[in-house]
Design a protein around this motif. Sequence first.
Motif, mmCIF file in Angstrom:
data_model
loop_
_atom_site.group_PDB
_atom_site.id
_atom_site.type_symbol
_atom_site.label_atom_id
_atom_site.label_comp_id
_atom_site.label_asym_id
_atom_site.label_seq_id
_atom_site.Cartn_x
_atom_site.Cartn_y
_atom_site.Cartn_z
ATOM 1 N N UNK A 185 -3.256 -18.398 -60.721
ATOM 2 C CA UNK A 185 -2.193 -19.225 -60.153
ATOM 3 C C UNK A 185 -2.711 -20.595 -59.743
ATOM 4 N N UNK A 186 -3.947 -20.645 -59.215
ATOM 5 C CA UNK A 186 -4.531 -21.930 -58.825
ATOM 6 C C UNK A 186 -4.724 -22.825 -60.039
ATOM 7 N N UNK B 156 -5.310 -18.899 -74.187
ATOM 8 C CA UNK B 156 -3.955 -18.621 -74.677
ATOM 9 C C UNK B 156 -3.212 -17.719 -73.696
ATOM 10 N N UNK B 157 -3.897 -16.681 -73.181
ATOM 11 C CA UNK B 157 -3.286 -15.793 -72.196
ATOM 12 C C UNK B 157 -2.826 -16.555 -70.959
ATOM 13 N N UNK B 158 -3.676 -17.470 -70.511
ATOM 14 C CA UNK B 158 -3.395 -18.197 -69.262
ATOM 15 C C UNK B 158 -2.100 -18.990 -69.343
ATOM 16 N N UNK B 159 -1.725 -19.410 -70.539
ATOM 17 C CA UNK B 159 -0.494 -20.188 -70.684
ATOM 18 C C UNK B 159 0.745 -19.348 -70.372
ATOM 19 N N UNK B 160 0.609 -18.020 -70.399
ATOM 20 C CA UNK B 160 1.739 -17.133 -70.145
ATOM 21 C C UNK B 160 1.719 -16.548 -68.731
ATOM 22 N N UNK B 161 0.791 -17.041 -67.883
ATOM 23 C CA UNK B 161 0.753 -16.556 -66.509
ATOM 24 C C UNK B 161 1.890 -17.182 -65.706
#
Length: 263
Positions: A238-239, A91-96
């Motif tokens: 980012x990758x 879930x966190x990664x979706x907001x990166x």
Amino acid sequence: MESKFLDKVKDNAAVRMWSKKTQLEKGDSLAEGYISGLSGFTRINVTQNELQELRDIWARWDVETKQLFYQSYGDLPYLLDIKVDKYLFRAMAQFWNSAYSCFTFGKVDLVPIVKEYIALLRCPKVQVDKVYSKAASALAFVKKLMSITRMSEQWVTARIQQNGDGRCIPWVSLRDLIVAHPDTMRKVEVFALSICGLVIFPKALRYIDEAVADFFDRLDKGVTPVPAILAETFRSLSACRRTSEGRFIRCAQLLLAWFHSHF
């Protein structure tokens, strides 16, 4: 390690105020014509090393051995108890936001900074003004492992393996050494190296990478690995966002500890 990591996280209000003030003063840093925006869903894989063997070794140590570790390397073992919640992490990664290298939650931007990660790392040897970078005349991988483990060149050479574009040593070799080594200080040092390789700088699962030995070899000089940890964390996020998939290969435990400190 016995106390919960949330009990020791300091209030980040001052950091947030400083960040907001700086952004207002400096303005946007994006290149002209670049449009920032969150990409679509990312199928991020957060598979991490299984740390039960490390936890079992730590649990078997007596108070004196644990105190020796604390005096030399601080409270790094607390990272072993941080459960990586894959659903929260995904879930966190979706907001990166790769454009700004930060998490964007609506109108709020958040990003880990060096000062926060140094506090979370809890390693007394780390000095904020000594940033880690690989030395030009660094010792060879074999020599570094010989220095850390106090084992023979033949023993070390027999266990080094090629993995992709780099060399590494299997965790099982270090595990057996920790259990059987007659020198308590060597046990402590190899255990610390294993935490660095399996938790802080994980790459291939169940292997300790050559680059980790280089960092660990210089930890006694007080260098801080935090900028490198953050850079690799941002690069991995980012990758994964760029390709909409991939495995996060850096320290998920520290990132989640930072996240919980804000929420």
